[in-house]
Write an enzyme that holds these catalytic residues in place. Structure first.
Site, PDB file in Angstrom:
ATOM      1  N   GLU A   1       2.270  -0.685   0.230  1.00 27.38           N
ATOM      2  CA  GLU A   1       0.816  -0.535   0.336  1.00 27.38           C
ATOM      3  C   GLU A   1       0.192  -1.888   0.666  1.00 27.38           C
ATOM      4  O   GLU A   1       0.747  -2.941   0.349  1.00 27.38           O
ATOM      5  CB  GLU A   1       0.248   0.030  -0.968  1.00 27.38           C
ATOM      6  CG  GLU A   1       0.605  -0.771  -2.229  1.00 27.38           C
ATOM      7  CD  GLU A   1      -0.324  -1.926  -2.509  1.00 27.38           C
ATOM      8  OE1 GLU A   1      -1.392  -1.968  -1.882  1.00 27.38           O
ATOM      9  OE2 GLU A   1       0.030  -2.781  -3.336  1.00 27.38           O
TER      10      GLU A   1
ATOM     11  N   LEU B   1      -3.417  -2.442   0.058  1.00 26.68           N
ATOM     12  CA  LEU B   1      -4.780  -2.198  -0.379  1.00 26.68           C
ATOM     13  C   LEU B   1      -5.482  -3.493  -0.771  1.00 26.68           C
ATOM     14  O   LEU B   1      -4.909  -4.345  -1.436  1.00 26.68           O
ATOM     15  CB  LEU B   1      -4.801  -1.250  -1.583  1.00 26.68           C
ATOM     16  CG  LEU B   1      -4.125   0.111  -1.437  1.00 26.68           C
ATOM     17  CD1 LEU B   1      -4.461   0.976  -2.640  1.00 26.68           C
ATOM     18  CD2 LEU B   1      -4.538   0.795  -0.155  1.00 26.68           C
TER      19      LEU B   1
ATOM     20  N   GLY C   1      -6.878 -14.904  -7.719  1.00 24.33           N
ATOM     21  CA  GLY C   1      -6.371 -14.372  -8.973  1.00 24.33           C
ATOM     22  C   GLY C   1      -6.024 -12.915  -8.754  1.00 24.33           C
ATOM     23  O   GLY C   1      -5.623 -12.520  -7.669  1.00 24.33           O
TER      24      GLY C   1
ATOM     25  N   CYS D   1      -2.167  -9.157  -7.923  1.00 22.18           N
ATOM     26  CA  CYS D   1      -1.201  -9.138  -6.816  1.00 22.18           C
ATOM     27  C   CYS D   1      -0.752 -10.537  -6.397  1.00 22.18           C
ATOM     28  O   CYS D   1       0.392 -10.909  -6.608  1.00 22.18           O
ATOM     29  CB  CYS D   1      -1.798  -8.392  -5.622  1.00 22.18           C
ATOM     30  SG  CYS D   1      -1.972  -6.612  -5.886  1.00 22.18           S
TER      31      CYS D   1
END
Length: 439
Positions: A148, A150, A261, A264
């Site tokens: 993904e 996102l 931050g 991820c």
């Protein structure tokens, strides 16, 4: 197509609702009863623009349901694994316990011909290991990896209208079969002409962490330039504008400030370094240690800048922090630079009041030692300094003249280089920002 989504956190819940929007029959499975109850009642357990409407529409159409029972996934043609891979406590490596437990649970209901599709961000080599488990226990079942991409705040858009699709597939006829199934899953997206990369497991796994590492490097690069700008008297915002005109570089992710931050980038680059070390290729990623170090130094520098602005001491000073989420359009406070700075200011004796449009409930649960206010005006009452640490648009749109009537001292520290400096200085504010000259 009937499909299941295992793990209904940020990634899984958005993916499940988006797949229902594309016309599929979807069941989301999660071990947390409270989360399943909220989603079943069309109540998002997190803040994400557009998601509540997407979720409500899918529930009304009857295409989406949620359960804590893995048996609800039985009969699905595709099973998406969307669980978290947090950083292991005390280490850099990724914690894969949730990926393994989700896969093991799926084996109870998996049938030949069905496809397990990993979307979680994992160290390279994980997919091949899981493929052996899946095919060993359920001959004829297949595993694919579909990372993904996102962006929090744009997750609905990024799922329904991605800039690319990546399929990591096994070799041979199994790969062809899995590719055909994924093309059916994403039929509307594929038909729209979305670029598609069909590759092996290892490459698909690396795409996500390589992309995140590149973005983290770009952010830390401009923050390193900010350090030099402070030493030389140059202006990092003008520097970024100038080099950003070069289309080989581009202006995106060249905003100097408090750094990155969230859930991820920090943990992904650390897990990438850890995996490279396990593979004997650690020298290839030693630069990421400095990327991480530069990023963490920005937080320390912001605290020092606040001390400088407050006449050399934070003891007893009233400090307003605008923004708590790690980025705007999100209520995610994981590894939030804003909250890290707020906590450090309080430890140095400041009276800190934090406000945020979406993240206050999460903040109160995780950081009860800080004070909170619902509005910027309430948070800034009699403040000695105001710190913009998350660049929500409503903070950028504040009227500095009107806002100046609330504070004790008109001092603003722009931790994201997001404010109109001329406008704030014209209203009588002392303006400071990382990488920019003092007036």
């Amino acid at each position: 197509m009937k499909m299941s989504v295992i793990g209904c956190g940020y990634l899984g819940a958005v993916h499940a609702a988006a797949m229902a929007e594309l016309g599929h029959e979807v069941v989301g499975v999660d071990v947390e009863q409270a989360k399943v109850d909220a989603l079943s009642a069309s109540r998002p357990p997190f803040y994400e623009p557009g998601f509540e409407e997407l979720l409500g529409r899918a529930m009304e159409l009857g295409r989406l349901s949620f359960s804590t029972d893995i048996s609800a996934a039985a009969g699905s043609r595709v099973h998406f694994v969307c669980v978290g891979t947090p950083q292991r406590r005390g280490e850099y490596g990724a914690d894969l316990q949730y990926v393994h437990s989700a896969t093991e649970a799926l084996l109870e209901v998996l049938n030949p011909g069905e496809v397990v599709v990993g979307k979680s961000t994992v160290p390279v080599g994980t997919a091949a290991e899981l493929a052996e488990v899946v095919t060993g226990k359920v001959p004829g079942a297949l595993l694919a990896w579909n990372p993904e991409f996102l962006r929090e705040g744009f997750a609905v858009q990024d799922t329904l209208h991605p800039d690319r699709l990546v399929y990591g597939l096994p070799e041979g006829t199994g790969g062809e079969a899995a590719c055909s199934v994924l093309d059916e899953v994403y039929a509307r997206i594929v038909e729209a002409g979305t670029p598609k990369v069909v590759t092996d497991y290892a490459t698909a796994e690396m795409v996500k962490v390589a992309a995140n590492s590149f973005l983290a490097t770009k952010i830390s690069f401009i923050n390193a330039m900010a350090e030099l700008c402070e030493a030389t008297g140059a202006d990092v915002k003008q520097l970024a504008d100038a080099i950003g005109h070069d289309d080989r570089i581009g202006r995106k992710f060249l905003n100097a400030g408090l750094g990155f931050g969230g859930g991820c980038l920090p943990k992904d680059i650390r897990a990438f370094m850890a995996r490279a070390g396990e593979l004997g290729a650690d020298q290839a990623l030693t630069f990421l240690r400095e990327v991480d170090s530069i990023n963490m130094r920005r937080r320390i520098r912001m605290v020092e800048l606040a001390r400088e602005v407050c006449d050399g001491s934070l003891m007893g000073k009233r400090i307003t922090v605008l923004g708590a989420a790690f980025k705007p359009m999100s209520d995610d406070i994981r590894d939030s630079p804003a909250l890290n700075v707020a906590a450090q200011l309080q430890l140095r004796g400041a009276n800190v009041c934090v406000t945020d449009p979406a993240a206050l409930d999460n903040c109160r649960r995780s950081w009860p030692q800080l004070d909170y206010a619902a509005t910027p005006q309430e948070a800034a009452d009699r403040a000695d300094a105001v710190l913009l640490l998350t660049e929500w648009q409503e903070y950028q749109d504040l009227d500095p003249v009107e806002f100046g009537g609330v504070v004790r001292q008109r001092r603003v520290l722009d931790g994201r280089n997001a404010l109109d400096r001329d406008k704030w200085e014209a209203a009588g504010w002392a303006y400071r920002a990382l990488g920019r000259r003092a007036a």
